[in-house]
Design a protein around this motif. Sequence first.
Motif, PDB file in Angstrom:
ATOM      1  N   THR A   1       0.850  -1.192   0.000  1.00 53.31           N
ATOM      2  CA  THR A   1       0.000   0.000   0.000  1.00 53.31           C
ATOM      3  C   THR A   1       0.887   1.244   0.000  1.00 53.31           C
ATOM      4  OG1 THR A   1      -0.135   0.081   2.432  1.00 53.31           O
ATOM      5  CG2 THR A   1      -1.863  -1.168   1.256  1.00 53.31           C
ATOM      6  N   PHE A   2       0.252   2.371  -0.236  1.00 50.26           N
ATOM      7  CA  PHE A   2       0.942   3.657  -0.211  1.00 50.26           C
ATOM      8  C   PHE A   2       0.251   4.561   0.804  1.00 50.26           C
ATOM      9  CE2 PHE A   2       1.611   1.908  -4.400  1.00 50.26           C
ATOM     10  CZ  PHE A   2       2.961   2.125  -4.616  1.00 50.26           C
ATOM     11  N   THR A   3       1.025   5.423   1.443  1.00 50.31           N
ATOM     12  CA  THR A   3       0.485   6.390   2.387  1.00 50.31           C
ATOM     13  C   THR A   3       0.788   7.791   1.867  1.00 50.31           C
ATOM     14  OG1 THR A   3       0.883   4.885   4.224  1.00 50.31           O
ATOM     15  CG2 THR A   3       0.540   7.191   4.784  1.00 50.31           C
ATOM     16  N   LEU A   4      -0.217   8.641   1.947  1.00 45.66           N
ATOM     17  CA  LEU A   4      -0.092  10.036   1.543  1.00 45.66           C
ATOM     18  C   LEU A   4      -0.711  10.874   2.647  1.00 45.66           C
ATOM     19  CD1 LEU A   4       0.574  12.121  -0.685  1.00 45.66           C
ATOM     20  CD2 LEU A   4      -1.642  11.613  -1.691  1.00 45.66           C
ATOM     21  N   ALA A   5       0.064  11.768   3.246  1.00 43.77           N
ATOM     22  CA  ALA A   5      -0.434  12.575   4.363  1.00 43.77           C
ATOM     23  C   ALA A   5       0.004  14.022   4.186  1.00 43.77           C
ATOM     24  CB  ALA A   5       0.088  12.032   5.682  1.00 43.77           C
ATOM     25  N   GLU A   6      -0.818  14.930   4.692  1.00 41.09           N
ATOM     26  CA  GLU A   6      -0.491  16.353   4.596  1.00 41.09           C
ATOM     27  C   GLU A   6      -1.093  17.110   5.773  1.00 41.09           C
ATOM     28  OE1 GLU A   6      -1.065  20.128   1.561  1.00 41.09           O
ATOM     29  OE2 GLU A   6      -1.076  18.103   0.751  1.00 41.09           O
ATOM     30  N   VAL A   7      -0.338  18.080   6.284  1.00 47.07           N
ATOM     31  CA  VAL A   7      -0.810  19.036   7.282  1.00 47.07           C
ATOM     32  C   VAL A   7      -0.796  20.390   6.593  1.00 47.07           C
ATOM     33  CG1 VAL A   7      -0.339  20.130   9.496  1.00 47.07           C
ATOM     34  CG2 VAL A   7       0.178  17.717   9.184  1.00 47.07           C
ATOM     35  N   ASN A   8      -1.900  21.144   6.695  1.00 50.28           N
ATOM     36  CA  ASN A   8      -2.009  22.378   5.921  1.00 50.28           C
ATOM     37  C   ASN A   8      -2.892  23.378   6.654  1.00 50.28           C
ATOM     38  OD1 ASN A   8      -2.645  24.291   3.879  1.00 50.28           O
ATOM     39  ND2 ASN A   8      -2.157  22.757   2.337  1.00 50.28           N
ATOM     40  N   GLU A   9      -2.458  24.600   6.728  1.00 50.96           N
ATOM     41  CA  GLU A   9      -3.303  25.613   7.357  1.00 50.96           C
ATOM     42  C   GLU A   9      -4.021  26.502   6.342  1.00 50.96           C
ATOM     43  OE1 GLU A   9      -0.357  29.379   8.288  1.00 50.96           O
ATOM     44  OE2 GLU A   9      -1.096  28.186   9.940  1.00 50.96           O
ATOM     45  N   THR A  10      -3.793  26.261   5.062  1.00 43.66           N
ATOM     46  CA  THR A  10      -4.520  27.036   4.066  1.00 43.66           C
ATOM     47  C   THR A  10      -5.819  26.358   3.662  1.00 43.66           C
ATOM     48  OG1 THR A  10      -3.305  26.024   2.226  1.00 43.66           O
ATOM     49  CG2 THR A  10      -2.395  28.052   3.163  1.00 43.66           C
ATOM     50  N   GLU A  11      -5.966  25.077   3.987  1.00 47.37           N
ATOM     51  CA  GLU A  11      -7.223  24.366   3.754  1.00 47.37           C
ATOM     52  C   GLU A  11      -8.033  24.455   5.039  1.00 47.37           C
ATOM     53  OE1 GLU A  11      -8.267  22.919   0.990  1.00 47.37           O
ATOM     54  OE2 GLU A  11      -6.426  23.035  -0.165  1.00 47.37           O
ATOM     55  N   TRP A  12      -9.272  24.880   4.948  1.00 47.79           N
ATOM     56  CA  TRP A  12     -10.102  25.051   6.136  1.00 47.79           C
ATOM     57  C   TRP A  12     -10.918  23.817   6.458  1.00 47.79           C
ATOM     58  CZ3 TRP A  12      -9.124  28.864   9.316  1.00 47.79           C
ATOM     59  CH2 TRP A  12      -8.421  29.959   8.822  1.00 47.79           C
ATOM     60  N   SER A  13     -10.916  22.853   5.571  1.00 50.38           N
ATOM     61  CA  SER A  13     -11.730  21.663   5.771  1.00 50.38           C
ATOM     62  C   SER A  13     -10.901  20.410   5.517  1.00 50.38           C
ATOM     63  CB  SER A  13     -12.924  21.701   4.817  1.00 50.38           C
ATOM     64  OG  SER A  13     -13.519  20.446   4.716  1.00 50.38           O
ATOM     65  N   GLY A  14     -11.002  19.457   6.437  1.00 49.91           N
ATOM     66  CA  GLY A  14     -10.329  18.186   6.240  1.00 49.91           C
ATOM     67  C   GLY A  14     -10.873  17.458   5.028  1.00 49.91           C
ATOM     68  N   SER A  15     -12.148  17.662   4.736  1.00 50.86           N
ATOM     69  CA  SER A  15     -12.758  17.031   3.561  1.00 50.86           C
ATOM     70  C   SER A  15     -12.136  17.566   2.276  1.00 50.86           C
ATOM     71  CB  SER A  15     -14.266  17.268   3.541  1.00 50.86           C
ATOM     72  OG  SER A  15     -14.865  16.696   4.672  1.00 50.86           O
ATOM     73  N   ASP A  16     -11.932  18.875   2.206  1.00 50.74           N
ATOM     74  CA  ASP A  16     -11.306  19.469   1.015  1.00 50.74           C
ATOM     75  C   ASP A  16      -9.879  18.966   0.840  1.00 50.74           C
ATOM     76  OD1 ASP A  16     -13.621  20.887   0.559  1.00 50.74           O
ATOM     77  OD2 ASP A  16     -12.843  22.778   1.364  1.00 50.74           O
ATOM     78  N   LEU A  17      -9.146  18.908   1.933  1.00 51.45           N
ATOM     79  CA  LEU A  17      -7.769  18.418   1.870  1.00 51.45           C
ATOM     80  C   LEU A  17      -7.754  16.940   1.473  1.00 51.45           C
ATOM     81  CD1 LEU A  17      -4.769  18.961   2.229  1.00 51.45           C
ATOM     82  CD2 LEU A  17      -5.045  18.491   4.668  1.00 51.45           C
ATOM     83  N   SER A  18      -8.714  16.174   1.977  1.00 51.51           N
ATOM     84  CA  SER A  18      -8.811  14.755   1.615  1.00 51.51           C
ATOM     85  C   SER A  18      -9.035  14.588   0.120  1.00 51.51           C
ATOM     86  CB  SER A  18      -9.949  14.088   2.384  1.00 51.51           C
ATOM     87  OG  SER A  18      -9.694  14.108   3.764  1.00 51.51           O
ATOM     88  N   MET A  19      -9.906  15.397  -0.455  1.00 52.11           N
ATOM     89  CA  MET A  19     -10.167  15.314  -1.896  1.00 52.11           C
ATOM     90  C   MET A  19      -8.902  15.643  -2.693  1.00 52.11           C
ATOM     91  SD  MET A  19     -13.124  14.131  -2.143  1.00 52.11           S
ATOM     92  CE  MET A  19     -13.194  14.207  -3.908  1.00 52.11           C
ATOM     93  N   LYS A  20      -8.127  16.598  -2.205  1.00 50.51           N
ATOM     94  CA  LYS A  20      -6.870  16.955  -2.858  1.00 50.51           C
ATOM     95  C   LYS A  20      -5.909  15.759  -2.847  1.00 50.51           C
ATOM     96  CE  LYS A  20      -2.971  20.076  -2.121  1.00 50.51           C
ATOM     97  NZ  LYS A  20      -2.428  21.090  -1.235  1.00 50.51           N
ATOM     98  N   LEU A  21      -5.831  15.054  -1.710  1.00 54.30           N
ATOM     99  CA  LEU A  21      -4.955  13.889  -1.611  1.00 54.30           C
ATOM    100  C   LEU A  21      -5.425  12.766  -2.522  1.00 54.30           C
ATOM    101  CD1 LEU A  21      -4.161  13.651   2.215  1.00 54.30           C
ATOM    102  CD2 LEU A  21      -2.842  14.765   0.416  1.00 54.30           C
ATOM    103  N   ILE A  22      -6.743  12.568  -2.601  1.00 53.83           N
ATOM    104  CA  ILE A  22      -7.284  11.527  -3.473  1.00 53.83           C
ATOM    105  C   ILE A  22      -6.920  11.812  -4.928  1.00 53.83           C
ATOM    106  CG2 ILE A  22      -9.428  10.574  -4.415  1.00 53.83           C
ATOM    107  CD1 ILE A  22     -10.552  10.724  -1.530  1.00 53.83           C
ATOM    108  N   LYS A  23      -7.062  13.060  -5.354  1.00 53.64           N
ATOM    109  CA  LYS A  23      -6.705  13.415  -6.732  1.00 53.64           C
ATOM    110  C   LYS A  23      -5.226  13.169  -7.000  1.00 53.64           C
ATOM    111  CE  LYS A  23     -10.376  16.765  -7.408  1.00 53.64           C
ATOM    112  NZ  LYS A  23     -10.732  18.165  -7.605  1.00 53.64           N
TER     113      LYS A  23
END
Length: 92
Positions: free
Chosen positions: A32-54
């Motif tokens: 498997t692969f792991t992709l993780a990000e911490v970001n203060e410019t994204e206000w929603s974990g859902s939005d950041l999740s969609m970015k990681l999925i893409k």
Amino acid sequence: MKKILCMVTLIILSGCASLIEKASIEEQEDGTFTLAEVNETEWSGSDLSMKLIKEAESFCHERGQTFKRIELKHKNVGRFNYTNAQLIFKCN
């Protein structure tokens, strides 16, 4: 002395102003692969999740494979105005 104190304060504050840990894809031993990000410019974990999925979909597509999501976690930390997300996926 005041000028030096102001300069040091500005430098420290500018360093604290942006908390962005760039996502990197890491391969695990089980394939498997792991992709993780911490970001203060994204206000929603859902939005950041969609970015990681893409990003993961593009990664698999570049390898000529299809993306399969295994696990997705995200967290909003409103007190500090940042969010984080972690995606575990496979390329088939």
